[in-house]
Write a protein that holds these residues in place. Structure first.
Motif, short mmCIF file in Angstrom:
data_model
loop_
_atom_site.label_atom_id
_atom_site.label_comp_id
_atom_site.label_asym_id
_atom_site.label_seq_id
_atom_site.Cartn_x
_atom_site.Cartn_y
_atom_site.Cartn_z
N LEU A 1 0.82 -1.21 0.00
CA LEU A 1 0.00 0.00 0.00
C LEU A 1 0.85 1.26 0.00
CD1 LEU A 1 -2.80 -0.98 2.53
CD2 LEU A 1 -3.08 -0.60 0.09
N ARG A 2 1.99 1.18 0.70
CA ARG A 2 2.80 2.38 0.89
C ARG A 2 3.73 2.69 -0.28
NH1 ARG A 2 3.13 4.89 5.59
NH2 ARG A 2 5.08 5.76 4.88
N ARG A 3 3.83 1.78 -1.21
CA ARG A 3 4.84 1.94 -2.27
C ARG A 3 4.49 3.08 -3.22
NH1 ARG A 3 5.28 -3.37 -5.22
NH2 ARG A 3 5.88 -4.05 -3.15
N PRO A 4 5.49 3.95 -3.52
CA PRO A 4 5.22 4.98 -4.52
C PRO A 4 5.07 4.35 -5.90
CG PRO A 4 7.52 5.07 -3.86
CD PRO A 4 6.86 4.03 -3.00
N ARG A 5 4.15 4.87 -6.69
CA ARG A 5 3.92 4.30 -8.01
C ARG A 5 3.78 5.39 -9.04
NH1 ARG A 5 1.16 0.77 -4.66
NH2 ARG A 5 1.76 -1.39 -5.03
N PRO A 6 4.24 5.11 -10.25
CA PRO A 6 4.05 6.09 -11.32
C PRO A 6 2.58 6.14 -11.74
CG PRO A 6 5.10 4.12 -12.17
CD PRO A 6 4.97 3.93 -10.69
N PRO A 7 2.17 7.22 -12.42
CA PRO A 7 0.77 7.35 -12.85
C PRO A 7 0.36 6.22 -13.79
CG PRO A 7 1.98 9.40 -13.19
CD PRO A 7 2.97 8.37 -12.80
N PHE B 1 -1.15 4.16 6.15
CA PHE B 1 -1.25 3.07 5.18
C PHE B 1 -1.35 3.52 3.72
CE2 PHE B 1 -2.96 1.29 9.14
CZ PHE B 1 -2.03 0.27 9.30
N LEU B 2 -1.82 4.73 3.51
CA LEU B 2 -2.01 5.16 2.12
C LEU B 2 -1.41 6.55 1.88
CD1 LEU B 2 -5.65 3.96 1.46
CD2 LEU B 2 -3.64 3.25 0.17
N GLY C 1 -3.15 6.59 -5.18
CA GLY C 1 -2.11 5.58 -5.00
C GLY C 1 -2.72 4.18 -5.01
N LEU C 2 -3.86 4.06 -4.34
CA LEU C 2 -4.56 2.77 -4.29
C LEU C 2 -5.00 2.35 -5.70
CD1 LEU C 2 -5.53 0.74 -2.15
CD2 LEU C 2 -7.71 1.96 -2.10
#
Lengths: 354, 255
Positions: A28-34, A329-330, A336-337
């Motif tokens: 849940l916490r991981r940064p993600r690209p668009p 968590f978010l 992000g979710l």
């Protein structure tokens, strides 16, 4: 043809890096690209969304139009505040003050006989100027101190409105006549709806452009490592003040629309709770994401309606719990979710991207 | 011809500690100069003075004839000074490519209005910058990690990403702080060759802080040695390595 976009590559690497070992909290916490949808999907979604947004006020009763208009107004505030807080890393708990300045610009402008859509320009420019002046000293402060100064700003707003009684009529407030001009064949709620829609679309596109590319990278550099930003040639202080003033202008335009929608402004509309809901909005939607402002706006408009049917005190409690849960968590909010849940699916869709 | 970088009698102290005790140093256009010395000799302090992170108490530092002491840091960058950091100055929340693109800030234009209005030249400049960044990543063998978040990568890789970022800004003077840190021996020499070639192609001068003597002697035209904030030797890398004062500084004197 299979062109791999950077976001796709990132997700592949991301999966390869840790397989299935990550815990749910880590995931849940991981940064993600668009998300990187293929062009046909982006066009389709924009077209359907556009038709729906244009059609809503024509087929719904006015109280529905009212809440959707409010969502768009909160979206405008959220877009600006997220530029400052999410991308630029400068905390502000004081944006209800700029929202109030915009609202009163429309109200007082109306009393002076300035036609209404024109007062919206003032509602943007005045908070920009005020934000710039307040930002000059305030942005020398960091983190907690800046939070406290802007908190004081929010707390002082209702009192300040009462104090300027000759202009603001103090606690009595100002009634506004924001009916559409005679050449517009719309009811009041439809007219304000379309004005808010136009403002939200313009704000969305402008924010997306600012948040990407050269300037967007400079904002994030200022947020994550000021010294590094300066080494790259970014004028950190100028960037911060412009971000502050720009986000104040967004809040001001939104405040102006709010005044035109309710056709009344009074000091109690602009209390600290409003500022807190702005911050909740960007945290829930997703800090440093552009679509997050829309999701956050939906949250702050509809969740309190639901919780207050449970108990009048439930809204405050719900905001508190939600802020804590999202912080833990978010960190990238609902956006992000969505990126985590939909990223893989969207990447597999065929079609040209970019 | 005046030197690209002119350091004159720079003095910097922190409380009672004299970090820089009046060293003077020139770097010519396109020259690769190694700055060596034992730990605490003042190498990074000198870097930080040139980059404006520290302000020396006295002395002068000129880049392309322009005094930089007291100049705001972002102005120094726009004079063409790029740098990498000893302990990595990357943005952990961004991908490798985005980090490298950030290096193009001062060499590109695009103000708030132009960006907001979405002028066509903004898009063109962004496309052109991305192409150059991708090419640089390939040259530094970073293509595989281009889309990865920076936070998860090993130290040696991060060093090269920083280098790519600095090079994307087309610096006239590149300050490189310990690029070989975290690399194994074979990678070090390869990095040296690549660094030298990339700088030569762009006509950039390099001031290089490094402990790895193999890298210094193979890459540098000239070496300057700092000890306790003072310049104790400079000249040809091989000769300097044999200088008794230098040997004493590194190994401790026999006195």
């Amino acid at each position: 043809m299979s062109v791999v976009t950077p976001p796709q590559a990132a997700r592949r690497a991301d999966r390869a890096a840790d397989g299935a070992r990550a815990s749910v909290a880590e995931w849940l916490r991981r940064p993600r690209p668009p998300l990187a949808p293929p062009r046909w999907l982006a066009i389709l979604a924009t077209a359907l969304g556009g038709i729906a947004l244009l059609g809503i006020p024509l087929v719904n009763p006015s109280y529905i139009n009212l809440t959707v208009t409010l969502v768009m107004i909160w979206t405008v505030v959220g877009l600006g505040l997220n530029l400052l807080v999410g991308f630029g890393g400068q905390v502000s708990l004081g944006h209800s003050a700029f929202f109030a300045i915009g609202a009163y610009a429309v109200a007082v402008g109306g009393e002076l006989g300035i036609p209404h859509p024109a007062t919206l320009l003032v509602a943007g420019m005045l908070p920009f100027a005020v934000g710039y002046v307040i930002g000059l000293p305030a942005l020398r402060l960091h983190g907690l101190q800046l939070g406290l100064v802007t908190l004081a700003l929010a707390m002082a707003t209702p009192a300040a409105i009462r104090a300027f009684e000759p202009l603001t009529h103090g606690s009595r407030g100002i009634a506004i006549d924001a009916d559409p001009p005679s050449w517009v064949p719309l009811a009041h709620d439809q007219w304000i709806y379309y004005l808010a829609l136009a403002a939200a679309v313009v704000a969305y596109l402008a924010t997306r452009r600012l948040a990407r590319g050269r300037l967007g990278r400079s904002f994030v550099a200022v947020r994550d490592a000021e010294l590094v930003a300066e080494t790259l040639g970014v004028n950190v202080w100028q960037t911060k003040t412009r971000l502050f003033a720009t986000s104040a202008a967004y809040a001001g335009v939104a405040g102006g629309l709010y005044a035109m929608l309710l056709e009344f402004v009074g000091p109690e509309n602009f209390n600290l709770a409003l500022s807190i809901s702005f911050v909740t909005l960007i945290v829930v939607g997703g800090l440093a994401t552009v679509p997050g402002a829309v999701l956050g706006a939906l949250f702050v408009q509809y969740v309190p309606t639901f919780t207050s049917s449970v108990s009048p005190a439930a809204t405050g409690a719900a905001y508190g719990v939600v802020l804590i849960v999202f912080a833990f968590f978010l960190p990238f909010g609902l956006v992000g979710l969505a990126r985590g849940a939909l990223g893989k699916v969207v990447d597999r869709l065929p079609g040209r991207r970019g | 011809m005046t030197a690209l970088l002119e350091v004159r009698d720079v003095r910097l102290s922190f409380g009672g500690l004299q970090a820089l005790d009046g060293p003077s140093l020139d770097v010519a256009d396109g020259e690769v100069v190694g700055l060596i010395g034992p730990n605490g000799a003042g190498k990074t302090s000198l870097f930080n003075c040139i980059g404006g992170l520290y302000r020396p108490q006295s002395g002068s530092i000129k880049v392309a004839g322009r005094e930089v002491t007291g100049l705001p840091r972002h102005r120094i960058a726009s004079l063409g000074v790029g740098r990498t950091f000893q302990n990595i100055g990357l943005l952990p929340s961004r991908t490798v490519l985005e980090n490298v693109l950030a290096g193009g800030y001062h060499s590109t234009t695009g103000g708030w209005w132009a960006t907001t209005l979405g002028l066509r030249r903004i898009g063109r400049s962004e496309t052109e910058l991305s192409a150059r960044a991708i090419a640089l990543l390939a040259e530094l063998e970073l293509s595989d990690v281009a889309g990865r978040m920076v936070g998860t990568l090993p130290f040696g890789t991060l060093k090269r990403i920083e280098l790519a970022r600095a090079l994307l800004g087309e610096p006239r003077l590149l300050l490189v702080d310990e690029p070989a840190n975290g690399l194994v021996h074979s990678e070090v020499l390869e990095l040296g060759t690549t660094l030298r070639r990339l700088a030569a192609e762009r006509g950039a001068a390099i001031l290089l802080v490094e402990h790895h003597m193999g890298l210094v002697t193979s890459v540098c035209d000239r070496v300057a040695v700092l000890d306790f904030g003072r310049l104790i030797a400079q000249g040809d890398p091989h000769e300097v390595a044999r200088d008794p004062q230098v040997v004493a500084a590194y190994l401790g004197s026999a006195a």
